[in-house]
Design a protein around this motif. Sequence first.
Motif, PDB file in Angstrom:
ATOM      1  N   GLU A 172       5.862  -2.231  16.109  1.00  0.00           N
ATOM      2  CA  GLU A 172       4.784  -1.351  16.556  1.00  0.00           C
ATOM      3  C   GLU A 172       3.778  -1.102  15.441  1.00  0.00           C
ATOM      4  O   GLU A 172       2.568  -1.040  15.680  1.00  0.00           O
ATOM      5  N   ASP A 173       4.283  -0.936  14.229  1.00  0.00           N
ATOM      6  CA  ASP A 173       3.371  -0.674  13.123  1.00  0.00           C
ATOM      7  C   ASP A 173       2.445  -1.860  12.876  1.00  0.00           C
ATOM      8  O   ASP A 173       1.236  -1.684  12.663  1.00  0.00           O
ATOM      9  N   LEU A 174       2.993  -3.078  12.903  1.00  0.00           N
ATOM     10  CA  LEU A 174       2.146  -4.255  12.740  1.00  0.00           C
ATOM     11  C   LEU A 174       1.103  -4.353  13.847  1.00  0.00           C
ATOM     12  O   LEU A 174      -0.068  -4.657  13.590  1.00  0.00           O
ATOM     13  N   ALA A 175       1.513  -4.119  15.086  1.00  0.00           N
ATOM     14  CA  ALA A 175       0.559  -4.173  16.194  1.00  0.00           C
ATOM     15  C   ALA A 175      -0.544  -3.125  16.023  1.00  0.00           C
ATOM     16  O   ALA A 175      -1.719  -3.384  16.317  1.00  0.00           O
ATOM     17  N   SER A 176      -0.179  -1.939  15.541  1.00  0.00           N
ATOM     18  CA  SER A 176      -1.180  -0.885  15.347  1.00  0.00           C
ATOM     19  C   SER A 176      -2.157  -1.211  14.226  1.00  0.00           C
ATOM     20  O   SER A 176      -3.235  -0.628  14.139  1.00  0.00           O
ATOM     21  N   SER A 399       5.039  -1.161   4.503  1.00  0.00           N
ATOM     22  CA  SER A 399       3.975  -1.442   3.534  1.00  0.00           C
ATOM     23  C   SER A 399       4.074  -2.847   2.977  1.00  0.00           C
ATOM     24  O   SER A 399       3.057  -3.566   2.862  1.00  0.00           O
ATOM     25  N   TYR A 400       5.274  -3.289   2.610  1.00  0.00           N
ATOM     26  CA  TYR A 400       5.427  -4.623   2.032  1.00  0.00           C
ATOM     27  C   TYR A 400       5.228  -5.715   3.074  1.00  0.00           C
ATOM     28  O   TYR A 400       4.617  -6.751   2.790  1.00  0.00           O
ATOM     29  N   VAL A 401       5.708  -5.500   4.284  1.00  0.00           N
ATOM     30  CA  VAL A 401       5.521  -6.500   5.340  1.00  0.00           C
ATOM     31  C   VAL A 401       4.037  -6.630   5.675  1.00  0.00           C
ATOM     32  O   VAL A 401       3.491  -7.738   5.768  1.00  0.00           O
ATOM     33  N   ALA A 402       3.344  -5.496   5.848  1.00  0.00           N
ATOM     34  CA  ALA A 402       1.917  -5.539   6.171  1.00  0.00           C
ATOM     35  C   ALA A 402       1.102  -6.143   5.032  1.00  0.00           C
ATOM     36  O   ALA A 402       0.177  -6.934   5.260  1.00  0.00           O
ATOM     37  N   ARG A 410      -4.775 -12.844   6.728  1.00  0.00           N
ATOM     38  CA  ARG A 410      -6.102 -12.240   6.871  1.00  0.00           C
ATOM     39  C   ARG A 410      -6.970 -12.384   5.628  1.00  0.00           C
ATOM     40  O   ARG A 410      -8.168 -12.109   5.673  1.00  0.00           O
ATOM     41  N   GLY A 411      -6.358 -12.733   4.501  1.00  0.00           N
ATOM     42  CA  GLY A 411      -7.126 -12.822   3.278  1.00  0.00           C
ATOM     43  C   GLY A 411      -7.476 -11.489   2.660  1.00  0.00           C
ATOM     44  O   GLY A 411      -8.394 -11.393   1.842  1.00  0.00           O
ATOM     45  N   HIS A 412      -6.720 -10.434   3.016  1.00  0.00           N
ATOM     46  CA  HIS A 412      -6.934  -9.099   2.451  1.00  0.00           C
ATOM     47  C   HIS A 412      -5.789  -8.791   1.488  1.00  0.00           C
ATOM     48  O   HIS A 412      -4.647  -8.651   1.914  1.00  0.00           O
ATOM     49  N   ASP A 413      -6.081  -8.670   0.213  1.00  0.00           N
ATOM     50  CA  ASP A 413      -5.029  -8.485  -0.787  1.00  0.00           C
ATOM     51  C   ASP A 413      -5.125  -7.092  -1.395  1.00  0.00           C
ATOM     52  O   ASP A 413      -6.100  -6.767  -2.077  1.00  0.00           O
ATOM     53  N   ASP A 414      -4.101  -6.254  -1.156  1.00  0.00           N
ATOM     54  CA  ASP A 414      -4.088  -4.912  -1.744  1.00  0.00           C
ATOM     55  C   ASP A 414      -3.346  -4.867  -3.077  1.00  0.00           C
ATOM     56  O   ASP A 414      -3.117  -3.796  -3.629  1.00  0.00           O
ATOM     57  N   GLN A 415      -2.929  -6.014  -3.589  1.00  0.00           N
ATOM     58  CA  GLN A 415      -2.249  -6.165  -4.881  1.00  0.00           C
ATOM     59  C   GLN A 415      -0.835  -5.575  -4.927  1.00  0.00           C
ATOM     60  O   GLN A 415      -0.211  -5.558  -5.981  1.00  0.00           O
ATOM     61  N   LEU A 416      -0.322  -5.091  -3.788  1.00  0.00           N
ATOM     62  CA  LEU A 416       1.028  -4.527  -3.802  1.00  0.00           C
ATOM     63  C   LEU A 416       2.060  -5.553  -4.232  1.00  0.00           C
ATOM     64  O   LEU A 416       3.053  -5.221  -4.886  1.00  0.00           O
ATOM     65  N   LEU A 417       1.821  -6.813  -3.883  1.00  0.00           N
ATOM     66  CA  LEU A 417       2.805  -7.862  -4.156  1.00  0.00           C
ATOM     67  C   LEU A 417       2.580  -8.572  -5.489  1.00  0.00           C
ATOM     68  O   LEU A 417       3.217  -9.588  -5.767  1.00  0.00           O
ATOM     69  N   ASP A 418       1.710  -8.015  -6.333  1.00  0.00           N
ATOM     70  CA  ASP A 418       1.450  -8.636  -7.630  1.00  0.00           C
ATOM     71  C   ASP A 418       2.521  -8.306  -8.665  1.00  0.00           C
ATOM     72  O   ASP A 418       2.651  -8.999  -9.675  1.00  0.00           O
ATOM     73  N   GLY A 419       3.274  -7.224  -8.447  1.00  0.00           N
ATOM     74  CA  GLY A 419       4.286  -6.817  -9.423  1.00  0.00           C
ATOM     75  C   GLY A 419       4.901  -5.491  -9.017  1.00  0.00           C
ATOM     76  O   GLY A 419       4.635  -4.989  -7.926  1.00  0.00           O
ATOM     77  N   PRO A 420       5.750  -4.909  -9.890  1.00  0.00           N
ATOM     78  CA  PRO A 420       6.331  -3.599  -9.582  1.00  0.00           C
ATOM     79  C   PRO A 420       5.222  -2.574  -9.299  1.00  0.00           C
ATOM     80  O   PRO A 420       4.180  -2.574  -9.965  1.00  0.00           O
TER      81      PRO A 420
END
Length: 431
Positions: A172-176, A399-402, A410-420
């Motif tokens: 549901e969160d992904l769909a929203s 948050s990590y899945v999205a 989508r090509g939108h990078d929030d940098q969450l996956l760049d490191g701790p």
Amino acid sequence: MESTEEHIMGSGGRALAAVLLAATAVLGTVGAPAAVAVDERGGGQQARAWLPEPTGPYPIGTTALHLTDPAREDPWQPGHRRELMISLWYPTSRPAGPADRAPYMEPAAGAHFDGAEGLARVNYGTEPGRTDWSGIRTHARQDAPALPGRRPVVLYSPGLGDPRTWGTALVEDLASRGYVVVTIDHTWEASEVAFPDGQLAASVFPGMLGQPDLDIGAVLRKSMSARVDDTRFVLDQLAGLGTRKGLPGGLAGALDLDRIGMVGHSAGGFTALQTMHDDPRIAAGINLDGQLHFPGPDGHTGVFLPSVAEEGLDRPFLLMGSGSDDSGSYRQQPGWNALWQHSTGWHADVTLTGSRHGSYTDAQTLLPQLARQGALTAEQLRDDVGDIRPGRAELATRSYVASFFDRWLRGHDDQLLDGPSPRFPEMAYER
């Protein structure tokens, strides 16, 4: 000497998922205090629970589809064509009201899931007859028209024995957030699958538990083969939705099949990455705590790697481990480590500290509510979801899945996956 049933069932509440996936390696703040309803079947009390609100800007709709593969015999039911149920979750224009919110499970499916033969007991240790699963409501409007616009598609595969509904909070969160999400029931493996004609296809796995010569490794290989075939068939069917009658308005046109990702939990995580290896249509995949190896016949000895682990992936993937004994860092898991070493695509590994196998599913949100009403014990709850706060586990998972799918679809990078990340100190990160 260990009995066959004990040998297959495993320990610590992982039960069937640990058994048959001993091989394979269960969220927001919990909602309002749960109410108690009268169980008309037995005169006792049934526990109820609520799913957390989706966090994205879009109201969501959902619809279920019955699919039949005329070219494939069902691997669990010889002589019959393979039939599946899937659900699509997607942005719509108007939020669901109390009268048109889709149920979490169909009544017959919910009653079976909660019964003595249902896999709620086997996988999660809930007391039979104590939970009103069909009384839980989603946040999606049933059969609502889709909001105009082409959107990336994410497939979801559940864990071994779990129904496709068991990841609803994440879906549901992904769909929203603007995705079309397709959830898949793997028939005769899932606890139960309710078909439109009233048929209830119950899992074949409980009937295997007493078989003295059961080859667990062979069962798991058969299951994985069926799951990958199911997923590829669903992809084929999505391409032809424009010719299907009775779909909610605008839904067929909302699927951008040039941007497809996949996520799954446990055996579903294995399914996601193996299908990604076998089918180039899947551009990015997430494995939620699913090991990537098969055991030998006894289910405990031997490590046999699938092709995805032996050959690796050339597209992005994310491994999300838990605090369960057989999970954690990719370095501790033979299949994950082999995949890591053989892959050329972008990849990262995160581990949710204090979690357990069920923390990446609706178990994390629903079971604490049910435990407060006596539907399972506090010890069983810890075995299922650990001691992480439910709201933190839900927020971290979403948050990590999205972030992953936003980056690669989508090509939108929030940098969450760049490191701790200081936002999520409970997530151990490796790259």
